[in-house]
Each structure stands twice: as structure tokens, then as C-alpha cells.
Design a protein around this motif. Structure first.
Motif, mmCIF file in Angstrom:
data_model
loop_
_atom_site.group_PDB
_atom_site.id
_atom_site.type_symbol
_atom_site.label_atom_id
_atom_site.label_comp_id
_atom_site.label_asym_id
_atom_site.label_seq_id
_atom_site.Cartn_x
_atom_site.Cartn_y
_atom_site.Cartn_z
ATOM 1 N N THR A 199 40.199 -12.117 39.771
ATOM 2 C CA THR A 199 40.548 -13.377 40.424
ATOM 3 C C THR A 199 41.762 -13.909 39.659
ATOM 4 O OG1 THR A 199 39.235 -14.709 38.919
ATOM 5 C CG2 THR A 199 38.100 -13.805 40.854
ATOM 6 N N ARG A 200 42.315 -15.027 40.108
ATOM 7 C CA ARG A 200 43.424 -15.629 39.357
ATOM 8 C C ARG A 200 43.001 -15.974 37.936
ATOM 9 N NH1 ARG A 200 48.322 -14.702 41.201
ATOM 10 N NH2 ARG A 200 48.000 -14.411 43.399
ATOM 11 N N LEU A 201 41.710 -16.317 37.770
ATOM 12 C CA LEU A 201 41.254 -16.697 36.431
ATOM 13 C C LEU A 201 41.223 -15.489 35.502
ATOM 14 C CD1 LEU A 201 40.169 -18.910 34.526
ATOM 15 C CD2 LEU A 201 37.890 -18.212 35.192
ATOM 16 N N THR A 202 40.574 -14.401 35.947
ATOM 17 C CA THR A 202 40.484 -13.246 35.042
ATOM 18 C C THR A 202 41.866 -12.621 34.848
ATOM 19 O OG1 THR A 202 39.857 -11.727 36.818
ATOM 20 C CG2 THR A 202 38.067 -12.790 35.615
ATOM 21 N N HIS A 203 42.722 -12.686 35.886
ATOM 22 C CA HIS A 203 44.103 -12.217 35.718
ATOM 23 C C HIS A 203 44.792 -13.025 34.617
ATOM 24 C CE1 HIS A 203 48.348 -11.495 36.445
ATOM 25 N NE2 HIS A 203 48.503 -12.774 36.724
ATOM 26 N N SER A 204 44.653 -14.353 34.674
ATOM 27 C CA SER A 204 45.327 -15.215 33.688
ATOM 28 C C SER A 204 44.816 -14.924 32.278
ATOM 29 C CB SER A 204 45.113 -16.692 34.029
ATOM 30 O OG SER A 204 45.620 -16.953 35.330
ATOM 31 N N ALA A 208 48.354 -21.059 32.162
ATOM 32 C CA ALA A 208 48.816 -22.016 33.184
ATOM 33 C C ALA A 208 49.728 -21.386 34.229
ATOM 34 C CB ALA A 208 49.561 -23.172 32.504
ATOM 35 N N HIS A 209 50.137 -20.119 34.023
ATOM 36 C CA HIS A 209 51.252 -19.612 34.828
ATOM 37 C C HIS A 209 50.937 -19.523 36.329
ATOM 38 C CE1 HIS A 209 49.393 -15.602 34.906
ATOM 39 N NE2 HIS A 209 50.317 -15.241 35.777
ATOM 40 N N ASP A 210 49.662 -19.425 36.684
ATOM 41 C CA ASP A 210 49.318 -19.290 38.106
ATOM 42 C C ASP A 210 48.591 -20.515 38.669
ATOM 43 O OD1 ASP A 210 50.531 -16.924 38.732
ATOM 44 O OD2 ASP A 210 48.742 -15.668 38.547
ATOM 45 N N LEU A 211 48.639 -21.639 37.967
ATOM 46 C CA LEU A 211 47.893 -22.826 38.423
ATOM 47 C C LEU A 211 48.342 -23.303 39.802
ATOM 48 C CD1 LEU A 211 47.576 -25.079 35.210
ATOM 49 C CD2 LEU A 211 45.826 -23.640 36.252
ATOM 50 N N ALA A 262 54.261 -9.767 30.305
ATOM 51 C CA ALA A 262 52.809 -9.526 30.176
ATOM 52 C C ALA A 262 52.130 -9.683 31.541
ATOM 53 C CB ALA A 262 52.200 -10.491 29.163
ATOM 54 N N ASP A 263 52.618 -10.617 32.350
ATOM 55 C CA ASP A 263 52.082 -10.833 33.702
ATOM 56 C C ASP A 263 52.249 -9.549 34.522
ATOM 57 O OD1 ASP A 263 51.188 -12.053 36.045
ATOM 58 O OD2 ASP A 263 53.067 -13.087 36.446
ATOM 59 N N GLU A 264 53.467 -9.016 34.475
ATOM 60 C CA GLU A 264 53.778 -7.813 35.253
ATOM 61 C C GLU A 264 52.957 -6.601 34.782
ATOM 62 O OE1 GLU A 264 57.917 -5.888 36.071
ATOM 63 O OE2 GLU A 264 58.136 -8.061 35.865
HETATM 64 MG MG MG Z 1 50.394 -13.908 37.465
#
Ligand code: MG
Length: 395
Positions: free
Chosen positions: A71-76, A103-106, A206-208
């Protein structure tokens, strides 16, 4: 107004961001006796409402499709883990990296990129003069304005450095809007075309690295990608052979995990080696010198193209898979329907939202803030039972 320098800051690279020399917050605050400013930013993000919503927001697979997908949470959290590991090795500020990564995907809409594209279309169609919807810009809106946690001000009042990292991309239009409100602020680098801090550069990478690795895992878990298809990519085939040499007979998920784990480690070590060499060659004297120069946090000449190859593979085999496209088309429709329902009848939003102006921005903020399941519930309420479930192919 900054806290005293904690001892660990003395071991940071001189071009790292130091909490003691932060450009500070938009509203001045007394220092904390226990935490520096970047640690406080991280803690504020973890306690925010928007952060808790990430657990029900889509990364690639819609929230109801399975409990084990990212999810966005576990990804973050995975981005934060990678960013912290690399930061530690390079002497960059781990706490700042963690704050940016968490915070990057909030600002992400429900239903991932499909939701973002739909909201962008709606905004542009109803106001051709608008700069459209951008999730990075929305993430900044969340921490600057939309969180309601303090008696005296809107937003979380984060430091410049955390806000700079959150605003990963920004159109020139939005950058100019930001510059008007905050001259010389976080919008300026998009006008000047300069780099953000080393910590922000690191979080981007790191996101990528994180999503390329975990989307492979989720893709295979979902059955949309066959493990054998991964071996079409030379780097995966190499690692696969090494794993079988070290662990003859290993199969199934243990084989997949080991291949992904080793691939991820290669990327992390490559970023550390390449960036350490770049820092050594460029020798930025402080964080501002790093911002003024070329991007220094990078993959090397061999692994950069390799990551691009993985990205292209995922685009073709997963993001454009007919099953994924079918659900994302449905998700787009849900977002479009919600936008139009609230824009034509603002009374359908709860009272505090319905009373806000301008209406279009209010609708965008309300829809963008929704989790997948809240958006589906709202769609059922506004469009009748069955509509959302039919759109999303669920019974
Ligand atoms: Mg991201």
C-alpha cells in the motif's frame, strides 16, 4: 530557534543538511529539549491524519485486491528504510531522509496514478487556466495547509528542508504560485533549475529503487507476471543463476525473494559507491554548495540503465496488463464521478468542506485526501449500490 547540535551531527558529511543550520519553519517555534528539528518533523508526519490514510491507498493493486500487496504506507516505509541505510553510509542526515520518505506520498489520490490522472483531467477541464493536479504539490499542501492539528496554525509547520524534499517535482506554474506566497522558498529551485538537498536527491532515488523491486514482487504474487518472464532481463537472469549456485534446488517464493533481495542490495551498494565517488570528486563544502552543483546521489553508469530496463519491463508487463488497466479505468471513473458530484452539489461534502472557498480547490483536496475504500463508499452513496463494485470488477 534551532535545538543544540546533537553529538551525531558532528559525524555528518559537511554537505549534509544539519538540523542546527536548518532554514527553519515558516512559523518560528521554540526548540525541543529532546529532539532536533528534523526528528520533530518526522514525528509530526507519523502522527498526521494523512499518514494514517496511506494504509488504505493504492500503490499498484487496489486496496481490496489482496492483503499482502504494497500500500502507500508500506511503500513509504520501504523507501524510508532504503533512504536511511544509504544516508548512514554516506554521512547524510538519516532523520531528514526518514521525514521526507514518510511524507513523500501524502498527497496521493485514492487508486494510485489512475486517480491522479483522473483528478488532473477534471481540474483542467473545469478550469483551463489551472495548473492541474500534481501529487507532489498536493503532498506539500497536506503538510503546509490541510492537516488540522494545531490551535494556532494550519498544517504541520515543517522545516524548509523537509518541505523541499517532499516537493520532488513541480510544474513551473505551481512553482511560480509558491514563489508568490513564499519568495525564495521551496518553489524557487524549479524556476532556477537547481538541485534539492542531497537528502532529497537520495529519497527520490530510494523511491524509484523501492517501487521497482516491490512491484516485481507484487506482480509475481498477483500472477500477472510469471517468474520465468523476469529471466528475460539479463540482470535478473544473472542473479537467478548465482542464487541457484549458492542454494541448489531453491524454488518458489524463497527463490523470488532471494533474487529481489540481492538485486536490491546491488542497487543500494551501487548508489553508495557512485555517490561517495561523486561527493569526493565534487567536494561540496556545505548543503547549499551541493544544491548549486550537479545531482550527486546517483546510480552508476551500469546500473542506471538497468533500473530503466526494469521500469520498462514493469510498464509493459504489469502497469499495462489488461487486468490492471481494467481496474484502473474503473477507478478513473469513480474519481471523475466524485469530482463532478461535489463540484455541482458542494452540500454532498461534509459541512467544513462544503463551506470552504474556492470550490474547485476544496473538491480537489477532499477527493485527493480519500482512501480507496472511502472513495468507493462515497461512490455507492452518490451513484447507487453496485456502481462502484461493478466499475472495479468486484462482487
Ligand atoms: Mg513513492
Amino acid at each position: 530557534m534551532n535545538a543544540p547540535t546533537p553529538p551525531f551531527e558532528r559525524t555528518l558529511h559537511r554537505a549534509a543538511c544539519h538540523a542546527a543550520t536548518s532554514r527553519g519553519r515558516r512559523i518560528a517555534e521554540a526548540p525541543s529539549p529532546m529532539r532536533d528539528d528534523f526528528q520533530r518533523d518526522r514525528d509530526r508526519i507519523v502522527h498526521s491524519t494523512a499518514f494514517r490514510r496511506l494504509v488504505y491507498k493504492t500503490q499498484v493493486f487496489l486496496n481490496h485486491e489482496g492483503d499482502l500487496f504494497r500500500t502507500r504506507l508500506t511503500h513509504s516505509l520501504e523507501v524510508a528504510q532504503l533512504a536511511r541505510s544509504i544516508a548512514r553510509a554516506l554521512g547524510l542526515n538519516e532523520d531528514l531522509c526518514e521525514a521526507i520518505a514518510l511524507a513523500h506520498d501524502l498527497g496521493h489520490t485514492p487508486f494510485g496514478h489512475a486517480g491522479q490522472d483522473a483528478l488532473d483531467e477534471c481540474v483542467r477541464a473545469s478550469d483551463p487556466a489551472s495548473a492541474g493536479f500534481e501529487h507532489n504539490f498536493q503532498s506539500l499542501r497536506v503538510v503546509d495547509s490541510l492537516e488540522e492539528r494545531y490551535p494556532s496554525h494550519d498544517g504541520l509547520n515543517l522545516t524548509f528542508e523537509t518541505r523541499e524534499g517532499i516537493l520532488k517535482h513541480c510544474s513551473l506554474r505551481h512553482a511560480r504560485e509558491l514563489e508568490e506566497q513564499e519568495p525564495g522558498g521551496v518553489g524557487q529551485r524549479f524556476i532556477d533549475r537547481t538541485q534539492p538537498s542531497l537528502e532529497a536527491q537520495l529519497c527520490n532515488l530510494a523511491d524509484e529503487i523501492a517501487y521497482n523491486a516491490h512491484d516485481i514482487d507484487d506482480g509475481v504474487r498477483s500472477g500477472l507476471i510469471e517468474y520465468e518472464q523476469l529471466l528475460e532481463l539479463a540482470p535478473f537472469a544473472d542473479v537467478h543463476r548465482q542464487v541457484l549456485t549458492d542454494h541448489p534446488g531453491v524454488t518458489g517464493r524463497r527463490l523470488l525473494f532471494e533474487v529481489i533481495r540481492r538485486t536490491l542490495s546491488r542497487h543500494v551498494h551501487d548508489v553508495i559507491d557512485t555517490s561517495a565517488r561523486n561527493l569526493e570528486r565534487q567536494r561540496p563544502v556545505d548543503a547549499d554548495a551541493a544544491r548549486a552543483g550537479p545531482s550527486l546521489i546517483a546510480l552508476g553508469d551500469a546500473l542506471g540503465p538497468e533500473l530503466a530496463e526494469v521500469k520498462a519491463f514493469l510498464r509493459a508487463r504489469l502497469y499495462r496488463h489488461p487486468r490492471v488497466v481494467a481496474t484502473t479505468d474503473g477507478a478513473r471513473q469513480v474519481v471523475r464521478d466524485l469530482f463532478h458530484a461535489y463540484a455541482t452539489d458542494p452540500g454532498q461534502m461534509p459541512a467544513p468542506h462544503a463551506a470552504r472557498a474556492p470550490l474547485q480547490q476544496t473538491v480537489v483536496d477532499y477527493v485527493a485526501g480519500m482512501t480507496d475504500r472511502f472513495a468507493l463508499r462515497e461512490h455507492v452513496r452518490l451513484k447507487g449500490p453496485g456502481a462502484a463494485s461493478a466499475l472495479l470488477g468486484i462482487v
